[in-house]
Design a protein around this motif. Sequence first.
Motif, PDB file in Angstrom:
ATOM      1  N   ARG A 196      23.681   1.006  -2.304  1.00 52.51           N
ATOM      2  CA  ARG A 196      23.149  -0.375  -2.702  1.00 52.51           C
ATOM      3  C   ARG A 196      21.599  -0.154  -2.120  1.00 52.51           C
ATOM      4  N   LYS A 197      20.626  -0.435  -3.204  1.00 51.57           N
ATOM      5  CA  LYS A 197      19.579  -0.673  -2.923  1.00 51.57           C
ATOM      6  C   LYS A 197      18.649  -2.329  -3.118  1.00 51.57           C
ATOM      7  N   PHE A 198      18.216  -2.505  -2.086  1.00 59.47           N
ATOM      8  CA  PHE A 198      17.713  -3.813  -1.738  1.00 59.47           C
ATOM      9  C   PHE A 198      16.120  -4.018  -2.010  1.00 59.47           C
ATOM     10  N   SER A 199      16.194  -5.244  -3.472  1.00 58.52           N
ATOM     11  CA  SER A 199      14.978  -4.951  -3.506  1.00 58.52           C
ATOM     12  C   SER A 199      13.984  -6.251  -2.550  1.00 58.52           C
ATOM     13  N   LEU A 200      12.495  -6.196  -2.445  1.00 53.86           N
ATOM     14  CA  LEU A 200      11.660  -6.462  -1.806  1.00 53.86           C
ATOM     15  C   LEU A 200      11.021  -8.085  -2.519  1.00 53.86           C
ATOM     16  N   GLN A 201      11.541  -9.621  -2.375  1.00 54.95           N
ATOM     17  CA  GLN A 201      10.335 -10.340  -3.443  1.00 54.95           C
ATOM     18  C   GLN A 201      10.204 -10.836  -2.791  1.00 54.95           C
ATOM     19  N   LEU A 202       8.744 -11.096  -2.503  1.00 49.67           N
ATOM     20  CA  LEU A 202       7.673 -12.221  -1.998  1.00 49.67           C
ATOM     21  C   LEU A 202       7.536 -13.218  -3.256  1.00 49.67           C
ATOM     22  N   LEU A 233      12.616  -8.703   9.289  1.00 49.49           N
ATOM     23  CA  LEU A 233      14.291  -7.919  10.543  1.00 49.49           C
ATOM     24  C   LEU A 233      15.356  -8.329  10.177  1.00 49.49           C
ATOM     25  N   HIS A 234      15.362  -9.796  10.400  1.00 46.66           N
ATOM     26  CA  HIS A 234      16.085 -10.340  10.747  1.00 46.66           C
ATOM     27  C   HIS A 234      17.086 -10.220   8.987  1.00 46.66           C
ATOM     28  N   GLU A 235      16.261 -10.177   8.106  1.00 46.31           N
ATOM     29  CA  GLU A 235      17.327 -10.187   6.880  1.00 46.31           C
ATOM     30  C   GLU A 235      17.477  -9.122   6.588  1.00 46.31           C
ATOM     31  N   ILE A 236      17.174  -7.400   6.822  1.00 44.61           N
ATOM     32  CA  ILE A 236      17.770  -6.812   6.929  1.00 44.61           C
ATOM     33  C   ILE A 236      19.305  -6.234   7.868  1.00 44.61           C
ATOM     34  N   MET A 237      18.889  -7.061   8.822  1.00 45.25           N
ATOM     35  CA  MET A 237      20.099  -6.962  10.079  1.00 45.25           C
ATOM     36  C   MET A 237      21.004  -7.714   9.272  1.00 45.25           C
ATOM     37  N   HIS A 238      21.062  -8.970   8.195  1.00 44.47           N
ATOM     38  CA  HIS A 238      22.196  -9.642   7.148  1.00 44.47           C
ATOM     39  C   HIS A 238      22.090  -7.810   6.494  1.00 44.47           C
ATOM     40  N   VAL A 239      21.348  -7.340   5.341  1.00 47.34           N
ATOM     41  CA  VAL A 239      22.234  -6.315   5.224  1.00 47.34           C
ATOM     42  C   VAL A 239      22.913  -5.034   5.230  1.00 47.34           C
ATOM     43  N   ASP A 270       0.980  -1.032   0.034  1.00 38.83           N
ATOM     44  CA  ASP A 270      -0.053   0.185  -0.021  1.00 38.83           C
ATOM     45  C   ASP A 270       1.064   0.962   0.352  1.00 38.83           C
ATOM     46  N   ASN A 271       2.124   1.554   0.751  1.00 36.16           N
ATOM     47  CA  ASN A 271       2.710   1.706   0.718  1.00 36.16           C
ATOM     48  C   ASN A 271       3.673   2.429  -0.367  1.00 36.16           C
ATOM     49  N   LYS A 272       3.415   1.602  -1.580  1.00 34.76           N
ATOM     50  CA  LYS A 272       4.653   1.147  -2.189  1.00 34.76           C
ATOM     51  C   LYS A 272       5.898   1.152  -2.026  1.00 34.76           C
ATOM     52  N   ILE A 273       7.071   0.286  -1.147  1.00 32.13           N
ATOM     53  CA  ILE A 273       8.258   0.504  -0.238  1.00 32.13           C
ATOM     54  C   ILE A 273       7.944  -1.079  -1.294  1.00 32.13           C
ATOM     55  N   THR A 274       9.404  -0.796  -2.083  1.00 29.98           N
ATOM     56  CA  THR A 274       9.445  -2.030  -2.672  1.00 29.98           C
ATOM     57  C   THR A 274      11.461  -2.643  -3.071  1.00 29.98           C
ATOM     58  N   HIS A 275      11.640  -1.872  -2.275  1.00 28.40           N
ATOM     59  CA  HIS A 275      13.648  -1.821  -1.986  1.00 28.40           C
ATOM     60  C   HIS A 275      14.074  -1.199  -0.487  1.00 28.40           C
ATOM     61  N   ILE A 276      14.785  -1.779   0.061  1.00 27.44           N
ATOM     62  CA  ILE A 276      15.755  -1.254   0.916  1.00 27.44           C
ATOM     63  C   ILE A 276      16.931  -0.274   1.005  1.00 27.44           C
ATOM     64  N   ASN A 277      16.672   0.161   1.131  1.00 25.41           N
ATOM     65  CA  ASN A 277      18.244   1.272   1.066  1.00 25.41           C
ATOM     66  C   ASN A 277      18.934   1.286   1.599  1.00 25.41           C
ATOM     67  N   ALA A 278      20.091   0.748   2.221  1.00 26.80           N
ATOM     68  CA  ALA A 278      21.424   0.421   2.327  1.00 26.80           C
ATOM     69  C   ALA A 278      22.605   0.769   1.730  1.00 26.80           C
ATOM     70  N   GLY A 279      23.016   2.043   2.432  1.00 26.03           N
ATOM     71  CA  GLY A 279      24.333   2.544   1.741  1.00 26.03           C
ATOM     72  C   GLY A 279      23.701   2.938   0.397  1.00 26.03           C
ATOM     73  N   CYS A 282      21.481  -8.030  -4.696  1.00 27.62           N
ATOM     74  CA  CYS A 282      20.083  -6.948  -4.162  1.00 27.62           C
ATOM     75  C   CYS A 282      19.166  -7.339  -3.624  1.00 27.62           C
ATOM     76  N   GLN A 283      18.420  -9.068  -3.579  1.00 24.06           N
ATOM     77  CA  GLN A 283      17.226  -9.429  -2.966  1.00 24.06           C
ATOM     78  C   GLN A 283      17.208  -9.549  -1.707  1.00 24.06           C
ATOM     79  N   ILE A 284      15.894  -8.829  -2.055  1.00 23.14           N
ATOM     80  CA  ILE A 284      15.820  -9.696  -0.316  1.00 23.14           C
ATOM     81  C   ILE A 284      14.470 -10.781  -1.250  1.00 23.14           C
ATOM     82  N   PHE A 285      14.483 -11.670  -0.003  1.00 23.53           N
ATOM     83  CA  PHE A 285      13.370 -12.876  -1.065  1.00 23.53           C
ATOM     84  C   PHE A 285      12.227 -13.152   0.842  1.00 23.53           C
TER      85      PHE A 285
END
Length: 79
Positions: free
Chosen positions: A25-31, A69-75, A14-23, A51-54
Amino acid sequence: MTSNLCSLYTSLSDNKITHINAGYRKFSLQLVKNLEEEGQKCWGKTDFDRCQIFLESEAAHDIAVETLLHEIMHVVLHF
């Protein structure tokens, strides 16, 4: 995304959050339904080369929150 998703995934969509910026690099979120790693069921995994989080699309809300949260911590810890 469909209406049977957990509220976390619905909120991200709903908030169009499809990526996470990490420095720099930009990691896409994939369901992904029936997510596996090395033949084993898993709730999430991160591909640093692409640069993908599944995330498992069928996860219950509590598991989805913990997994994201776990996967973001890996990044975060990788950089």
